[in-house]
Design a protein around this motif. Structure first.
Motif, short mmCIF file in Angstrom:
data_model
loop_
_atom_site.label_atom_id
_atom_site.label_comp_id
_atom_site.label_asym_id
_atom_site.label_seq_id
_atom_site.Cartn_x
_atom_site.Cartn_y
_atom_site.Cartn_z
N LYS A 34 18.94 8.71 -6.48
CA LYS A 34 18.41 7.41 -6.07
C LYS A 34 17.19 7.52 -5.16
CE LYS A 34 21.53 5.49 -8.51
NZ LYS A 34 21.13 5.03 -9.87
N LYS A 35 17.06 8.62 -4.42
CA LYS A 35 15.91 8.77 -3.54
C LYS A 35 14.61 8.98 -4.33
CE LYS A 35 18.56 10.78 0.28
NZ LYS A 35 18.74 11.98 1.15
N SER A 36 14.71 9.29 -5.61
CA SER A 36 13.52 9.48 -6.44
C SER A 36 13.04 8.19 -7.07
CB SER A 36 13.79 10.50 -7.55
OG SER A 36 14.67 9.95 -8.53
N VAL A 37 13.80 7.11 -6.92
CA VAL A 37 13.49 5.85 -7.60
C VAL A 37 12.45 5.07 -6.79
CG1 VAL A 37 14.40 3.63 -8.37
CG2 VAL A 37 15.75 5.72 -8.69
N ALA A 38 11.40 4.64 -7.50
CA ALA A 38 10.38 3.77 -6.93
C ALA A 38 10.04 2.74 -7.99
CB ALA A 38 9.14 4.57 -6.52
N SER A 39 10.41 1.49 -7.75
CA SER A 39 10.27 0.49 -8.81
C SER A 39 9.45 -0.73 -8.38
CB SER A 39 11.66 0.03 -9.28
OG SER A 39 12.44 -0.43 -8.19
N THR A 40 8.90 -0.71 -7.16
CA THR A 40 8.00 -1.78 -6.74
C THR A 40 6.61 -1.19 -6.52
OG1 THR A 40 8.37 -1.47 -4.36
CG2 THR A 40 9.91 -2.92 -5.55
N LYS A 41 5.62 -2.05 -6.51
CA LYS A 41 4.24 -1.57 -6.36
C LYS A 41 4.08 -0.75 -5.08
CE LYS A 41 -0.58 -3.11 -6.34
NZ LYS A 41 -1.49 -4.27 -6.48
N ARG A 42 4.61 -1.27 -3.99
CA ARG A 42 4.47 -0.57 -2.71
C ARG A 42 5.22 0.75 -2.70
NH1 ARG A 42 5.60 -3.01 3.40
NH2 ARG A 42 5.18 -1.05 4.50
N SER A 43 6.45 0.76 -3.21
CA SER A 43 7.24 2.00 -3.18
C SER A 43 6.63 3.07 -4.08
CB SER A 43 8.69 1.73 -3.56
OG SER A 43 8.81 1.28 -4.90
N ILE A 44 6.08 2.67 -5.22
CA ILE A 44 5.42 3.63 -6.11
C ILE A 44 4.17 4.20 -5.44
CG2 ILE A 44 4.16 3.88 -8.29
CD1 ILE A 44 6.12 1.72 -9.41
N ARG A 45 3.35 3.32 -4.86
CA ARG A 45 2.14 3.78 -4.18
C ARG A 45 2.47 4.73 -3.04
NH1 ARG A 45 0.42 -0.86 -2.36
NH2 ARG A 45 1.27 -0.51 -0.27
N ASP A 46 3.46 4.37 -2.24
CA ASP A 46 3.82 5.20 -1.10
C ASP A 46 4.39 6.55 -1.54
OD1 ASP A 46 2.99 3.12 0.49
OD2 ASP A 46 5.02 2.49 1.09
N ALA A 47 5.25 6.52 -2.57
CA ALA A 47 5.84 7.77 -3.06
C ALA A 47 4.77 8.70 -3.62
CB ALA A 47 6.89 7.47 -4.13
N ALA A 48 3.84 8.15 -4.39
CA ALA A 48 2.76 8.96 -4.95
C ALA A 48 1.89 9.55 -3.85
CB ALA A 48 1.92 8.12 -5.90
N GLY A 49 1.59 8.75 -2.83
CA GLY A 49 0.79 9.25 -1.71
C GLY A 49 1.48 10.38 -0.97
N ARG A 50 2.79 10.23 -0.76
CA ARG A 50 3.54 11.30 -0.09
C ARG A 50 3.52 12.59 -0.90
NH1 ARG A 50 7.16 7.07 0.95
NH2 ARG A 50 8.53 7.76 -0.74
N MET A 51 3.64 12.45 -2.20
CA MET A 51 3.61 13.64 -3.05
C MET A 51 2.25 14.33 -2.98
SD MET A 51 5.69 12.44 -6.45
CE MET A 51 7.28 11.64 -6.31
N GLU A 52 1.19 13.56 -3.05
CA GLU A 52 -0.14 14.15 -2.97
C GLU A 52 -0.34 14.82 -1.61
OE1 GLU A 52 -4.53 12.98 -4.53
OE2 GLU A 52 -3.53 11.46 -3.29
N ASP A 53 0.03 14.13 -0.54
CA ASP A 53 -0.10 14.70 0.81
C ASP A 53 0.78 15.92 0.99
OD1 ASP A 53 -1.85 12.63 1.39
OD2 ASP A 53 -0.36 11.45 2.49
N GLY A 54 1.92 15.95 0.30
CA GLY A 54 2.85 17.07 0.43
C GLY A 54 2.48 18.28 -0.39
N GLY A 55 1.45 18.18 -1.22
CA GLY A 55 0.98 19.33 -1.97
C GLY A 55 1.32 19.36 -3.44
#
Length: 281
Positions: A34-55
């Motif tokens: 469930k922690k991998s789920v992002a289904s709103t615009k904000r949650s998808i944007r934030d998750a993608a940004g964290r992944m990019e920042d995390g390497g």
């Protein structure tokens, strides 16, 4: 250990390149972690940004859970809507290449039309004939899981054979780059979903054996996806949300045994584990 090379979404994989990290973003609320789920615009944007920042080197977007032990099928229309919505947000939020996790040709085609460069098919292009046509038209990079619709032996020789079959399909279809996936978690005695390979023997032993033999799977780079998978639950007796340490241990072992890409729910933590493991390889 033989190092093979591919260009996947414009990123060099294998052949002495750094071990790449593929972050998992599920636009499917039914996904097992469930922690991998992002289904709103904000949650998808934030998750993608964290992944990019995390390497992360790539983001893999799913619109339908394919966990074998879940009954989580959705319509192709729903899967397409979820994926296209997420892809558009990620494209606006990051510069990372995007992979789409689907085994349906219509979904893949829609994603490729939107500029996606990588298709990750858990059935190795074997489930949907139209997937091959989409690959032929757009020539994406492909990630090929070992898969058979019937019952097979759990041995590593079977995994190699199934991957060779998918490579032949991908080559004939004109894929621009190929990465192999030994399908950790997708060889089972039984299940509720349709996208897995049936075996009669212990599936935990099969997954552990596949990790140990990563370096012998074929003439292409190998991606391994062990993050929070069921074999870790079987070993640890823990639910998916409590398998981080086990996931990192399995990812490090996978790199030591030859993995070129780690697909993970835990980008930043996996990046550190991979950095150490690569020095030990």
């Amino acid at each position: 250990m033989i190092n093979h090379v591919a260009q996947i979404g414009g990123v060099r994989v294998g052949g002495g390149s750094p071990v790449r990290i593929m972050g998992i973003l599920n636009a499917s609320p039914e996904s097992f972690y469930k922690k991998s789920v992002a289904s709103t615009k904000r949650s998808i944007r934030d998750a993608a940004g964290r992944m990019e920042d995390g390497g992360a080197d790539f983001i893999d977007v799913g619109g339908m859970s394919t966990a074998p032990y879940l009954s989580t099928g959705v319509s192709e229309k729903t899967e397409t809507r979820r994926i296209l919505g997420a892809v558009k947000i990620i494209q606006n939020a990051t510069n990372l290449p995007i992979s789409v996790d689907t085994c349906r040709g219509g979904v893949a085609r829609a994603a490729l039309e939107q500029g996606v460069e990588i298709i990750n098919d858990v059935t190795g292009l074997k489930h949907d004939e139209s997937m091959r046509h989409a690959v032929s038209e757009f020539s994406p990079s492909v990630i090929l899981c070992a898969y058979d619709p019937g019952i097979v032996s759990a041995g590593v020789a079977t995994t190699r054979r199934l991957l060779r079959e998918s490579v032949r399909i991908a080559d004939k279809s004109g894929a621009s780059g190929i990465v192999l996936d030994p399908a950790i978690g997708f060889f089972r005695k039984g299940g509720r979903g349709p996208y897995y390979t049936r075996i009669k023997s212990d599936w935990t032993s099969r997954d552990l054996s596949a990790i140990k033999k990563i370096g012998s799977l074929g003439n292409h780079p190998v991606m391994v996806s062990v993050s929070n998978k069921s074999f870790l639950g079987a070993i640890l007796g823990k639910d998916p949300g409590d398998r981080l340490a086990g996931s990192l241990a399995a990812e490090a072992a996978s790199v030591i045994h030859g993995a070129d890409v780690i697909r993970t729910h835990n980008v930043e933590e996996s990046r550190d584990a991979v950095a150490v493991a690569r020095r030990l390889r």
